[in-house]
Design a protein around this motif. Structure first.
Motif, PDB file in Angstrom:
ATOM      1  N   ARG B  52       0.182   6.925  -5.523  1.00  0.00           N
ATOM      2  CA  ARG B  52      -0.361   8.278  -5.647  1.00  0.00           C
ATOM      3  C   ARG B  52      -1.526   8.327  -6.625  1.00  0.00           C
ATOM      4  O   ARG B  52      -2.443   9.116  -6.449  1.00  0.00           O
ATOM      5  CB  ARG B  52       0.735   9.249  -6.085  1.00  0.00           C
ATOM      6  CG  ARG B  52       1.756   9.477  -4.998  1.00  0.00           C
ATOM      7  CD  ARG B  52       2.545  10.746  -5.232  1.00  0.00           C
ATOM      8  NE  ARG B  52       3.473  10.959  -4.161  1.00  0.00           N
ATOM      9  CZ  ARG B  52       4.693  10.420  -4.111  1.00  0.00           C
ATOM     10  NH1 ARG B  52       5.112   9.670  -5.111  1.00  0.00           N
ATOM     11  NH2 ARG B  52       5.477  10.622  -3.093  1.00  0.00           N
ATOM     12  N   LEU B  55      -4.554   7.248  -4.750  1.00  0.00           N
ATOM     13  CA  LEU B  55      -4.987   8.253  -3.784  1.00  0.00           C
ATOM     14  C   LEU B  55      -5.403   9.565  -4.446  1.00  0.00           C
ATOM     15  O   LEU B  55      -5.979  10.434  -3.808  1.00  0.00           O
ATOM     16  CB  LEU B  55      -3.867   8.535  -2.786  1.00  0.00           C
ATOM     17  CG  LEU B  55      -3.557   7.403  -1.800  1.00  0.00           C
ATOM     18  CD1 LEU B  55      -2.245   7.668  -1.091  1.00  0.00           C
ATOM     19  CD2 LEU B  55      -4.679   7.257  -0.791  1.00  0.00           C
ATOM     20  N   ILE B  57      -3.289  11.824  -5.596  1.00  0.00           N
ATOM     21  CA  ILE B  57      -2.385  12.919  -5.213  1.00  0.00           C
ATOM     22  C   ILE B  57      -1.144  12.914  -6.095  1.00  0.00           C
ATOM     23  O   ILE B  57      -0.038  13.135  -5.631  1.00  0.00           O
ATOM     24  CB  ILE B  57      -1.986  12.843  -3.716  1.00  0.00           C
ATOM     25  CG1 ILE B  57      -1.437  11.458  -3.360  1.00  0.00           C
ATOM     26  CG2 ILE B  57      -3.181  13.153  -2.826  1.00  0.00           C
ATOM     27  CD1 ILE B  57      -0.819  11.391  -1.961  1.00  0.00           C
ATOM     28  N   ALA B  85     -11.095  13.887  -1.881  1.00  0.00           N
ATOM     29  CA  ALA B  85     -10.568  14.253  -0.565  1.00  0.00           C
ATOM     30  C   ALA B  85     -11.595  13.991   0.524  1.00  0.00           C
ATOM     31  O   ALA B  85     -11.273  13.549   1.614  1.00  0.00           O
ATOM     32  CB  ALA B  85     -10.158  15.724  -0.567  1.00  0.00           C
ATOM     33  N   ARG B  89     -10.076   9.505   0.298  1.00  0.00           N
ATOM     34  CA  ARG B  89      -8.801   9.552   1.019  1.00  0.00           C
ATOM     35  C   ARG B  89      -9.017   9.688   2.519  1.00  0.00           C
ATOM     36  O   ARG B  89      -9.746  10.551   2.969  1.00  0.00           O
ATOM     37  CB  ARG B  89      -8.001  10.770   0.567  1.00  0.00           C
ATOM     38  CG  ARG B  89      -7.313  10.616  -0.733  1.00  0.00           C
ATOM     39  CD  ARG B  89      -6.103  11.507  -0.794  1.00  0.00           C
ATOM     40  NE  ARG B  89      -6.449  12.922  -0.807  1.00  0.00           N
ATOM     41  CZ  ARG B  89      -6.702  13.602  -1.912  1.00  0.00           C
ATOM     42  NH1 ARG B  89      -6.680  12.986  -3.072  1.00  0.00           N
ATOM     43  NH2 ARG B  89      -6.988  14.878  -1.852  1.00  0.00           N
ATOM     44  N   GLY B  90      -8.375   8.837   3.277  1.00  0.00           N
ATOM     45  CA  GLY B  90      -8.458   8.953   4.733  1.00  0.00           C
ATOM     46  C   GLY B  90      -9.717   8.327   5.286  1.00  0.00           C
ATOM     47  O   GLY B  90      -9.724   7.804   6.380  1.00  0.00           O
ATOM     48  N   ILE B  93     -10.024   4.961   2.161  1.00  0.00           N
ATOM     49  CA  ILE B  93      -8.696   4.409   1.913  1.00  0.00           C
ATOM     50  C   ILE B  93      -7.751   5.053   2.920  1.00  0.00           C
ATOM     51  O   ILE B  93      -7.584   6.268   2.937  1.00  0.00           O
ATOM     52  CB  ILE B  93      -8.195   4.720   0.488  1.00  0.00           C
ATOM     53  CG1 ILE B  93      -9.155   4.153  -0.558  1.00  0.00           C
ATOM     54  CG2 ILE B  93      -6.803   4.158   0.291  1.00  0.00           C
ATOM     55  CD1 ILE B  93      -8.694   4.345  -1.985  1.00  0.00           C
ATOM     56  N   GLY B  94      -7.166   4.263   3.782  1.00  0.00           N
ATOM     57  CA  GLY B  94      -6.190   4.788   4.730  1.00  0.00           C
ATOM     58  C   GLY B  94      -4.822   4.821   4.080  1.00  0.00           C
ATOM     59  O   GLY B  94      -4.547   4.050   3.156  1.00  0.00           O
ATOM     60  N   PHE B  95      -3.954   5.720   4.552  1.00  0.00           N
ATOM     61  CA  PHE B  95      -2.644   5.859   3.924  1.00  0.00           C
ATOM     62  C   PHE B  95      -1.559   5.895   4.995  1.00  0.00           C
ATOM     63  O   PHE B  95      -1.647   6.629   5.964  1.00  0.00           O
ATOM     64  CB  PHE B  95      -2.618   7.134   3.084  1.00  0.00           C
ATOM     65  CG  PHE B  95      -1.272   7.457   2.496  1.00  0.00           C
ATOM     66  CD1 PHE B  95      -0.622   6.533   1.694  1.00  0.00           C
ATOM     67  CD2 PHE B  95      -0.655   8.672   2.741  1.00  0.00           C
ATOM     68  CE1 PHE B  95       0.623   6.816   1.159  1.00  0.00           C
ATOM     69  CE2 PHE B  95       0.583   8.963   2.192  1.00  0.00           C
ATOM     70  CZ  PHE B  95       1.219   8.035   1.398  1.00  0.00           C
ATOM     71  N   PRO B  97       2.371   6.700   5.128  1.00  0.00           N
ATOM     72  CA  PRO B  97       3.428   7.233   4.265  1.00  0.00           C
ATOM     73  C   PRO B  97       4.776   6.568   4.505  1.00  0.00           C
ATOM     74  O   PRO B  97       4.937   5.761   5.415  1.00  0.00           O
ATOM     75  CB  PRO B  97       3.468   8.716   4.634  1.00  0.00           C
ATOM     76  CG  PRO B  97       3.001   8.750   6.039  1.00  0.00           C
ATOM     77  CD  PRO B  97       2.022   7.622   6.202  1.00  0.00           C
ATOM     78  N   GLN B  98       5.721   6.969   3.653  1.00  0.00           N
ATOM     79  CA  GLN B  98       6.980   6.262   3.540  1.00  0.00           C
ATOM     80  C   GLN B  98       7.869   6.321   4.787  1.00  0.00           C
ATOM     81  O   GLN B  98       8.267   5.312   5.301  1.00  0.00           O
ATOM     82  CB  GLN B  98       7.747   6.842   2.349  1.00  0.00           C
ATOM     83  CG  GLN B  98       8.739   5.902   1.770  1.00  0.00           C
ATOM     84  CD  GLN B  98       9.098   6.300   0.356  1.00  0.00           C
ATOM     85  OE1 GLN B  98       9.034   7.469  -0.013  1.00  0.00           O
ATOM     86  NE2 GLN B  98       9.471   5.354  -0.448  1.00  0.00           N
ATOM     87  N   ASP B  99       8.181   7.534   5.234  1.00  0.00           N
ATOM     88  CA  ASP B  99       9.194   7.660   6.275  1.00  0.00           C
ATOM     89  C   ASP B  99       8.546   8.176   7.558  1.00  0.00           C
ATOM     90  O   ASP B  99       8.237   9.351   7.660  1.00  0.00           O
ATOM     91  CB  ASP B  99      10.279   8.631   5.788  1.00  0.00           C
ATOM     92  CG  ASP B  99      11.357   8.823   6.827  1.00  0.00           C
ATOM     93  OD1 ASP B  99      11.226   8.261   7.925  1.00  0.00           O
ATOM     94  OD2 ASP B  99      12.327   9.536   6.541  1.00  0.00           O
ATOM     95  N   ALA B 103       6.938  12.018   8.980  1.00  0.00           N
ATOM     96  CA  ALA B 103       5.540  11.967   8.580  1.00  0.00           C
ATOM     97  C   ALA B 103       4.604  12.767   9.472  1.00  0.00           C
ATOM     98  O   ALA B 103       3.399  12.746   9.269  1.00  0.00           O
ATOM     99  CB  ALA B 103       5.078  10.517   8.494  1.00  0.00           C
ATOM    100  N   ALA B 169      -4.180   5.868   9.923  1.00  0.00           N
ATOM    101  CA  ALA B 169      -4.727   5.269   8.713  1.00  0.00           C
ATOM    102  C   ALA B 169      -5.998   4.467   9.011  1.00  0.00           C
ATOM    103  O   ALA B 169      -6.897   4.377   8.185  1.00  0.00           O
ATOM    104  CB  ALA B 169      -3.679   4.370   8.057  1.00  0.00           C
ATOM    105  N   ASP B 180       3.114   2.808   1.838  1.00  0.00           N
ATOM    106  CA  ASP B 180       4.179   3.047   0.859  1.00  0.00           C
ATOM    107  C   ASP B 180       5.539   2.846   1.526  1.00  0.00           C
ATOM    108  O   ASP B 180       6.104   3.760   2.091  1.00  0.00           O
ATOM    109  CB  ASP B 180       4.051   4.475   0.309  1.00  0.00           C
ATOM    110  CG  ASP B 180       5.001   4.726  -0.838  1.00  0.00           C
ATOM    111  OD1 ASP B 180       5.695   3.785  -1.236  1.00  0.00           O
ATOM    112  OD2 ASP B 180       5.058   5.874  -1.323  1.00  0.00           O
TER     113      ASP B 180
END
Lengths: 280, 326
Positions: B52, B55, B57, B85, B89-90, B93-95, B97-99, B103, B169, B180
């Protein structure tokens, strides 16, 4: 979607509510076509005053000789007009505040929620009366008072729901890919919490109609000669119990519409949030 | 070595009702262009906070108190939120997420949500974005990419949703992808396939990747280098093969012994990760460390170079050559 309709169709009381609300909306739209004496909204005819229900005047006439059926039908326009404007305006104030408070948290949420608490602590009817007195009694002042007392309910619901969704993984995914807060709040969180807002709005419609009628009855709402239901009941007081039809039919109209909105709102809530299912 | 991402001595503190929580304490990490770096540690070691911070955030109560994050020469800790932003971000840097199950926004079609990402970043040409997305969906092996865009998230399995997130991403051709613990919620076979896919995609496009996980198996398969974190501190880093074969820091060794494929007897590590509110002084691992000595509680040991591309922060190696920046 189909499942929701099925569930709704099986809920008989909610369906009743929906049917009545739809009918009332139709009547309001076509009021001038349906009302047998549309000019009776304002003009009086002393020659036919206080006639009991009969063939010529299905629901009788009032103390100024106006056809009560026509006035009740025309009154639906006022009642629904009040309800729609009050609920829309209250939503326009309450929903963004709730979103901001729930999304950002911190001092913003403290500020918004404490102000909300203050408004919730003000007795609604008393504020409405005070405001009507201050601004001179009119439909507008009654509506302003209703808006001022109703927006906190939207803020509270939206705040709680936004807080819950704030930490949802999809919000993090959006943030992580560069979505700005406003976009996340209004384009992503808001559609997810539309259902509780709709439920609250439906219940709010009934509440607004009822309170507007109370204000009309107390002479703090619509001024005469408007065909407003609460006002009509107030005007009938001197002629009771002989001219029973004078008070009964506007009263019944209030009862039916408010009842229908409440049934509908309860039914919607049961669908949206099964955990809150009412016991029967 | 040109680093696409260089995190130096990053400290992050979160204000809580019980006091200040130092979630990251001088965390250090470097990723070269096109390199895949794994970040490993138990839950609560600050891995997600690290992600975070990069990123931008972090939760509102969290502050970067020290250190720097340089992304391709740009200092991210001081970059304003708008630019972060819009440009980083995006876009760069692509992201992931966890679940993957949670998501996606459940109320919108997948295509709407994926194309949205390109639209924010102002590529302008919607037809080209769409073509690029469909090509990506083909690459991440989503059957019937055209049809997939018109479906809702709940119509996809967890593995497919993760593939869709990978496509999101990669949409803007970032220089770095941060993932993540994306595969933690999936079953082992799906996890294996997706790890292989992710590795292939990253290598093919030359994208660097920061991959957070607690699974050394994933590290062995995917990562060039690995960084081991404990309670917000970087304890050991180096080439994956080196760390997996010859771990030096006591924590890394114990953590590796928890892996059923590697240890004859599953040892486990007695105790648990300390609360970061009033964390142990000095090396935060000392209360659980079998080789702890009194010095350990006094100061955070500097990172010691133990070999080519292998460093560890432990007093055991204090005699060695000390890292210049520490």
């Amino acid at each position: 979607m189909n499942l929701i309709w099925l569930k709704f169709a099986r809920d008989r009381s909610a369906l009743t509510g929906l049917v009545i609300v739809a009918l009332v909306a139709l009547i309001a739209l076509l009021a001038y076509q349906i009302a047998p004496y549309p000019e009776d909204a304002f003009s009086s005819d002393p020659m036919r005053r206080l006639r009991p229900p009969g063939a010529e005047h299905l629901l009788g006439t009032d103390s100024l000789g106006r056809d009560i059926l026509s006035r009740v039908v025309l009154g639906t326009r006022i009642a629904l007009g009040i309800a729609l404007s009050v609920v829309t305006a209250a939503m326009a104030i309450g929903v963004p505040l709730g979103l901001v408070a729930g999304y950002f948290g911190g001092w913003r949420s403290e500020a918004v929620m404490r102000v909300t608490d203050v408004f919730l602590a003000v007795p609604q009817l008393i504020l409405a009366l005070a405001l009507a007195q201050l601004l001179r009694p009119s439909l507008e002042s009654a509506m302003a008072a209703l808006i001022l007392t109703y927006w906190p309910f939207f803020t509270r619901i939206v705040y709680a729901e936004t807080q819950r969704l704030r930490h949802a993984m999809f919000v993090e995914a959006l943030e992580g890919l560069g979505a700005r807060p406003l976009r996340i709040m209004f384009l992503h969180i808001l559609p997810n919490i539309a259902s509780p807002i709709i439920v609250r709005a439906t219940i709010g419609m009934g509440y607004a109609i009822l309170t507007a009628a109370v204000l009309g009855f107390l002479g703090m709402g619509a001024p005469p000669p408007q065909p407003e239901w609460g006002l009509m009941v107030a005007e009938s007081r001197d002629y009771l119990p002989d001219a029973w039809w004078f008070a009964t039919f506007p009263g019944l109209a209030i009862f039916l519409v408010v009842f229908a909105f409440n049934l509908l709102g309860d039914g919607l809530r049961d669908i949206v949030d099964p955990r809150l299912r009412r016991s029967r | 070595m040109t680093a696409v991402l260089a995190i130096r001595d990053l400290s992050v503190a979160i204000r809580t009702d019980d006091g200040l929580a130092e979630v990251l304490d001088h965390a250090t990490l470097e990723i070269a262009r096109g390199e895949i770096v794994g970040v490993v540690g138990e839950s609560g070691c600050g891995k997600s906070t690290l992600v975070r911070s990069v990123l931008g955030i972090l939760p509102p109560a969290a502050r970067v108190t020290e250190g720097s994050i340089r992304f391709d020469g740009v200092e991210l800790t001081t970059l304003d939120a708008r630019a972060m932003a819009r440009d980083i971000r995006g876009r760069r840097i692509g992201f992931i997420p966890q679940d993957p199950y949670q998501a996606f926004n459940p109320v919108f079609r997948v295509g709407t949500q994926l194309l949205e990402v390109a639209r924010w970043h102002g590529t302008g040409d919607q037809a080209a974005d769409r073509a690029r997305l469909i090509e990506l969906l083909r690459q991440v092996q989503i059957p019937d990419p055209e049809g997939a865009l018109a479906r809702y998230p709940h119509q996809f399995s967890g593995g497919q949703r993760l593939r869709l997130r990978i496509a999101a991403a990669m949409l803007c051709r970032p220089d770095l992808i941060i993932a993540d613990e994306p595969t933690t919620a999936l079953d082992v076979t799906t996890q294996k396939q997706i790890i292989a896919l992710l590795g292939a995609l990253a290598r093919e496009s030359g994208t660097a990747m920061l991959f957070v996980t607690h699974d050394f198996g994933v590290v062995a398969e995917l990562c060039d280098r690995v960084v081991v974190m404990y309670a917000g501190q970087t304890v050991e880093c180096g080439a994956s093969s080196v760390i997996l074969d010859r771990p030096r820091h006591p924590y890394t060794r114990l953590l590796l012994d928890c892996h059923p494929d590697r240890a004859a007897t599953l040892a486990g590590i007695p105790g648990s990760v300390p609360s970061v509110i009033a964390a142990p002084s000095g090396c935060r691992f000392h209360p659980r460390c079998p080789s702890a000595s009194p010095v350990c509680s006094t100061a955070l040991p500097p990172a010691t170079v133990l070999g080519p591309d292998h460093e560890a922060a432990c007093v055991l190696f204090g005699a060695g050559e000390s890292h210049a920046s520490a």
